[in-house]
Scaffold this active site. Sequence first.
Site, PDB file in Angstrom:
ATOM      1  N   GLU A 124      -9.552   4.745   6.111  1.00 41.61           N
ATOM      2  CA  GLU A 124      -8.927   5.020   7.405  1.00 41.61           C
ATOM      3  C   GLU A 124      -9.840   5.731   8.413  1.00 41.61           C
ATOM      4  O   GLU A 124      -9.804   5.421   9.598  1.00 41.61           O
ATOM      5  CB  GLU A 124      -7.625   5.794   7.212  1.00 41.61           C
ATOM      6  CG  GLU A 124      -6.546   4.991   6.481  1.00 41.61           C
ATOM      7  CD  GLU A 124      -6.153   3.691   7.183  1.00 41.61           C
ATOM      8  OE1 GLU A 124      -6.488   3.516   8.370  1.00 41.61           O
ATOM      9  OE2 GLU A 124      -5.520   2.846   6.522  1.00 41.61           O
TER      10      GLU A 124
ATOM     11  N   ARG B  58       9.343   2.964  12.207  1.00 41.53           N
ATOM     12  CA  ARG B  58       7.939   3.389  12.179  1.00 41.53           C
ATOM     13  C   ARG B  58       7.852   4.896  11.965  1.00 41.53           C
ATOM     14  O   ARG B  58       8.327   5.682  12.786  1.00 41.53           O
ATOM     15  CB  ARG B  58       7.272   2.984  13.487  1.00 41.53           C
ATOM     16  CG  ARG B  58       5.777   3.179  13.469  1.00 41.53           C
ATOM     17  CD  ARG B  58       5.165   2.636  14.740  1.00 41.53           C
ATOM     18  NE  ARG B  58       3.761   2.964  14.819  1.00 41.53           N
ATOM     19  CZ  ARG B  58       3.028   2.764  15.897  1.00 41.53           C
ATOM     20  NH1 ARG B  58       3.578   2.227  16.976  1.00 41.53           N
ATOM     21  NH2 ARG B  58       1.739   3.102  15.908  1.00 41.53           N
ATOM     22  N   MET B  59       7.249   5.301  10.844  1.00 36.67           N
ATOM     23  CA  MET B  59       7.277   6.705  10.430  1.00 36.67           C
ATOM     24  C   MET B  59       6.606   7.636  11.429  1.00 36.67           C
ATOM     25  O   MET B  59       6.991   8.787  11.561  1.00 36.67           O
ATOM     26  CB  MET B  59       6.638   6.844   9.054  1.00 36.67           C
ATOM     27  CG  MET B  59       7.467   6.178   7.964  1.00 36.67           C
ATOM     28  SD  MET B  59       6.884   6.621   6.329  1.00 36.67           S
ATOM     29  CE  MET B  59       5.336   5.738   6.276  1.00 36.67           C
TER      30      MET B  59
ATOM     31  N   GLN C 265       0.849  -1.183   0.000  1.00 31.80           N
ATOM     32  CA  GLN C 265       0.000   0.000   0.000  1.00 31.80           C
ATOM     33  C   GLN C 265       0.888   1.237   0.000  1.00 31.80           C
ATOM     34  O   GLN C 265       1.884   1.243   0.736  1.00 31.80           O
ATOM     35  CB  GLN C 265      -0.901   0.025   1.237  1.00 31.80           C
ATOM     36  CG  GLN C 265      -2.026   1.022   1.101  1.00 31.80           C
ATOM     37  CD  GLN C 265      -2.910   1.102   2.360  1.00 31.80           C
ATOM     38  OE1 GLN C 265      -2.451   0.904   3.471  1.00 31.80           O
ATOM     39  NE2 GLN C 265      -4.166   1.396   2.166  1.00 31.80           N
TER      40      GLN C 265
ATOM     41  N   HIS D  33     -10.159  -3.001   9.957  1.00 33.79           N
ATOM     42  CA  HIS D  33      -9.938  -2.960   8.506  1.00 33.79           C
ATOM     43  C   HIS D  33     -10.515  -4.182   7.791  1.00 33.79           C
ATOM     44  O   HIS D  33     -10.713  -4.137   6.572  1.00 33.79           O
ATOM     45  CB  HIS D  33      -8.443  -2.887   8.203  1.00 33.79           C
ATOM     46  CG  HIS D  33      -7.891  -1.492   8.115  1.00 33.79           C
ATOM     47  ND1 HIS D  33      -8.420  -0.543   7.265  1.00 33.79           N
ATOM     48  CD2 HIS D  33      -6.845  -0.900   8.745  1.00 33.79           C
ATOM     49  CE1 HIS D  33      -7.711   0.590   7.383  1.00 33.79           C
ATOM     50  NE2 HIS D  33      -6.761   0.404   8.279  1.00 33.79           N
TER      51      HIS D  33
ATOM     52  N   HIS E 215      -7.502  -1.631  15.518  1.00 33.28           N
ATOM     53  CA  HIS E 215      -7.534  -0.867  14.271  1.00 33.28           C
ATOM     54  C   HIS E 215      -7.406  -1.810  13.063  1.00 33.28           C
ATOM     55  O   HIS E 215      -8.202  -1.748  12.131  1.00 33.28           O
ATOM     56  CB  HIS E 215      -6.402   0.174  14.279  1.00 33.28           C
ATOM     57  CG  HIS E 215      -6.310   0.991  13.031  1.00 33.28           C
ATOM     58  ND1 HIS E 215      -6.890   2.233  12.910  1.00 33.28           N
ATOM     59  CD2 HIS E 215      -5.726   0.739  11.834  1.00 33.28           C
ATOM     60  CE1 HIS E 215      -6.656   2.705  11.699  1.00 33.28           C
ATOM     61  NE2 HIS E 215      -5.942   1.824  11.020  1.00 33.28           N
ATOM     62  N   GLU E 216      -6.416  -2.693  13.119  1.00 30.47           N
ATOM     63  CA  GLU E 216      -6.195  -3.587  11.973  1.00 30.47           C
ATOM     64  C   GLU E 216      -7.355  -4.570  11.824  1.00 30.47           C
ATOM     65  O   GLU E 216      -7.749  -4.897  10.706  1.00 30.47           O
ATOM     66  CB  GLU E 216      -4.861  -4.338  12.121  1.00 30.47           C
ATOM     67  CG  GLU E 216      -3.627  -3.447  12.333  1.00 30.47           C
ATOM     68  CD  GLU E 216      -3.507  -2.281  11.360  1.00 30.47           C
ATOM     69  OE1 GLU E 216      -3.974  -2.418  10.216  1.00 30.47           O
ATOM     70  OE2 GLU E 216      -2.965  -1.226  11.743  1.00 30.47           O
TER      71      GLU E 216
ATOM     72  N   ASP F  12       1.913   8.421  -1.483  1.00 33.88           N
ATOM     73  CA  ASP F  12       2.876   8.403  -0.367  1.00 33.88           C
ATOM     74  C   ASP F  12       3.189   9.820   0.101  1.00 33.88           C
ATOM     75  O   ASP F  12       3.525  10.043   1.266  1.00 33.88           O
ATOM     76  CB  ASP F  12       4.190   7.721  -0.791  1.00 33.88           C
ATOM     77  CG  ASP F  12       4.132   6.203  -0.624  1.00 33.88           C
ATOM     78  OD1 ASP F  12       3.315   5.727   0.185  1.00 33.88           O
ATOM     79  OD2 ASP F  12       4.905   5.509  -1.314  1.00 33.88           O
TER      80      ASP F  12
ATOM     81  N   GLY G 159       0.814  -0.759  11.784  1.00 32.96           N
ATOM     82  CA  GLY G 159       0.301  -2.053  11.360  1.00 32.96           C
ATOM     83  C   GLY G 159      -0.152  -1.958   9.926  1.00 32.96           C
ATOM     84  O   GLY G 159      -0.366  -0.855   9.414  1.00 32.96           O
ATOM     85  N   MET G 160      -0.240  -3.093   9.262  1.00 32.37           N
ATOM     86  CA  MET G 160      -0.796  -3.126   7.912  1.00 32.37           C
ATOM     87  C   MET G 160      -1.781  -4.272   7.854  1.00 32.37           C
ATOM     88  O   MET G 160      -1.439  -5.411   8.178  1.00 32.37           O
ATOM     89  CB  MET G 160       0.325  -3.287   6.866  1.00 32.37           C
ATOM     90  CG  MET G 160      -0.181  -3.356   5.420  1.00 32.37           C
ATOM     91  SD  MET G 160      -1.027  -1.834   4.899  1.00 32.37           S
ATOM     92  CE  MET G 160      -2.268  -2.517   3.782  1.00 32.37           C
ATOM     93  N   GLU G 161      -2.990  -3.928   7.427  1.00 34.27           N
ATOM     94  CA  GLU G 161      -4.136  -4.829   7.533  1.00 34.27           C
ATOM     95  C   GLU G 161      -4.167  -5.923   6.470  1.00 34.27           C
ATOM     96  O   GLU G 161      -5.222  -6.202   5.904  1.00 34.27           O
ATOM     97  CB  GLU G 161      -5.409  -3.981   7.465  1.00 34.27           C
ATOM     98  CG  GLU G 161      -5.643  -3.210   6.143  1.00 34.27           C
ATOM     99  CD  GLU G 161      -5.021  -1.821   6.077  1.00 34.27           C
ATOM    100  OE1 GLU G 161      -4.080  -1.555   6.846  1.00 34.27           O
ATOM    101  OE2 GLU G 161      -5.470  -1.011   5.259  1.00 34.27           O
TER     102      GLU G 161
ATOM    103  N   TYR H 266      -7.354   9.872   8.592  1.00 33.15           N
ATOM    104  CA  TYR H 266      -7.670   9.086   9.785  1.00 33.15           C
ATOM    105  C   TYR H 266      -8.528   9.902  10.754  1.00 33.15           C
ATOM    106  O   TYR H 266      -9.638   9.519  11.119  1.00 33.15           O
ATOM    107  CB  TYR H 266      -6.389   8.669  10.526  1.00 33.15           C
ATOM    108  CG  TYR H 266      -5.491   7.709   9.799  1.00 33.15           C
ATOM    109  CD1 TYR H 266      -4.753   8.115   8.690  1.00 33.15           C
ATOM    110  CD2 TYR H 266      -5.347   6.390  10.225  1.00 33.15           C
ATOM    111  CE1 TYR H 266      -3.902   7.233   8.027  1.00 33.15           C
ATOM    112  CE2 TYR H 266      -4.495   5.500   9.570  1.00 33.15           C
ATOM    113  CZ  TYR H 266      -3.778   5.929   8.474  1.00 33.15           C
ATOM    114  OH  TYR H 266      -2.946   5.052   7.831  1.00 33.15           O
TER     115      TYR H 266
END
Length: 631
Positions: free
Chosen positions: A339, A583-584, A160, A320, A316-317, A396, A290-292, A404
């Site tokens: 989101e 983690r950004m 993603q 999703h 949260h995940e 991106d 996290g990525m769902e 969100y």
Amino acid sequence: MINIIAHIYQVILAFSLYITMAAARLSPLDPSSFSRPEYVKVVNISLNLNVNFDKKILSGTTELTVEKIDKTVNEVILDTMKLNICRIYDAESKENVEFSLGDHVPDYGTKLTIKLPNDEKLRYKIAIDYQTSPDATGLQWLSPKATAGQKYPYLFSQFQPTHARSVLPCQDSPGVKAPYTATISAPHEFTVLMSAIRDGTKELSVGKLSHFIQKIPMPSYLIALAVGVLESRQLGPRSHVWAEKEIIEECAYEFANTEHQLKTAEDLCGPYVWGIYDLLVLPPSFPYGGMENPCLTFVTPTLLAGDRSLANVIAHEIAHSWTGNLVTNRNFEHFWLNEGFTVFIERKIKGRLESSKSQDFDAFIHISNLNEAVNLIGKTNPLTQLVVNLNGVHPDEAFSVVPYEKGQTFLRYLESVIGGPEKMEPFLRSYFDKYKYQSIDTNDFKAYFEEYFHDNENLQEIDWSAWLYNPGMPPVIPDYDTSLAVVCDNIVEKITAWNGDEPAPITLKDKETLSTFQVIYILQKLSETTAQSIVKLKVLSNIFGFDNIKNAEIKFLWFRICLKAHWEEKVDSVFHWINVVGRMKFVRPLYRDLYNWEKTRELALDNFRANKQNMMHVSAYTLAKDLHIDE
Ligand SMILES: *[C@@H]1O[C@H](CO)[C@@H](O)[C@H](O)[C@H]1NC(C)=O
Ligand SMILES: [Zn+2]
């Protein structure tokens, strides 16, 4: 002035990019994809790939079943990015088919056009033999040093929003959904996992084949792959957690409530259709919380707080599974449908598992994050709209907390207008049921909401246009229960007023009455006020034990406060942490803080340049922008 010049430069850049892309004909349905699914659409994907850790490439075959939607069109258009294509042929007859590759467009890749026969058939199965590039933006190849075990390499993907095209030729738009199957070959020691149901493994003399099947149609960005030396522990009847053995017990403890969260989500949203719900805890360089990925949520190890206090990211995940994975945004201009809804559901899960007070507290404290993001992006910047225009803007680059938090604020507002959760929750279930397995845009949501609530007398109050298309903060901030915040505001006030010579206005005993999220809120407030003196920070650090804190959210805010105070002694620890953690959410603000302090600016730039090859593409890409580095 500098800003104006920068702005003009950006406009010229955006314009020239627009021209390049217009020449390459990007899709009118999705400004981030070359594909034209309205003519010919991918309806099934089958992957057969070999993992080569030495060369850092995947090689093999992707088979696509394509279907003509418009019978007069005799070509299918796919997205690719730095793929080394060897051969394209009809999967049944094995006869070569003609294809052409367009020019490479930076960040968007290369358009691949494949000729289809001019006959009566509607479906064709096309096979593409190829290799990925070692710098595929959707893959991260970790050396053994970057893993907990230090002995074996590790590979994971993050597709993603638009990086699936760097791993497989596909219609890389969330508007296109297809089921997939996969066979992945890797060395014996490794476990291969994907966002699908595991369908057995087979040992061969040269390595191991792992089979996967995902029957539910899903967008390309949800295809996911991880290859590492892994262990698993069962968490519940349909869940395992996977991680390196060094942290597996810690993971099993931290995420023990997964089934409970999943049941609560089903109660809210309807049946969970994906069969299994596993977690994979990645090495620290994973760029997101996290990525769902369906059947296999990917999470950052920064959730391992030791006390389950950050497991809300799992909620949260899980959410999703309905919002994003079942009902998907048609393109990333409508990312808030993924989101904003997910945050809204996540907080409802929290409300049911904890209390409505803590649900509201969570929403309330995130208004500050939204405010910070809006100020940073610019109050009048169109990227702070709920629905954005991504012509010439890569998703991106547009990524922020706006979809969100502004999204969840909008849904909370809608809920209050139409009469509360008793009205909103049945609507949500109905909305998921109506649009499941589909990709939709904001107008579809609005139309269904208005239809469902057509006889609700408050419907007219909603200023859709302001909410959806005005930049800046939301037009209305809902009335949240702020009782948990008030306690913290008092503490923050006392700390700010304190001169540092007198005894601290907060004791260890006071601290013990606070929840983790209250401590986080206090730190967030302190990070927003003027710099505190180092003397005061030393006292606070002793009371709260900040030097040995494991909770990453607290560590992050503590570091921001230390940097704001220009506490030089702490700079080394900050660098040490951002060189490990990818983690950004944490790394980007800390890099910005380091950049903004003259004393650390050059150090930050040097550190970034020295470490960017260890970062995932999206982190390196966004940090370069944050640090004003043109590459
Ligand atoms: C998709 O293609 C694979 C490989 O050809 C096949 O096994 C699978 O049954 C197909 N799935 C669907 C839904 O057509
Ligand atoms: Zn999300």
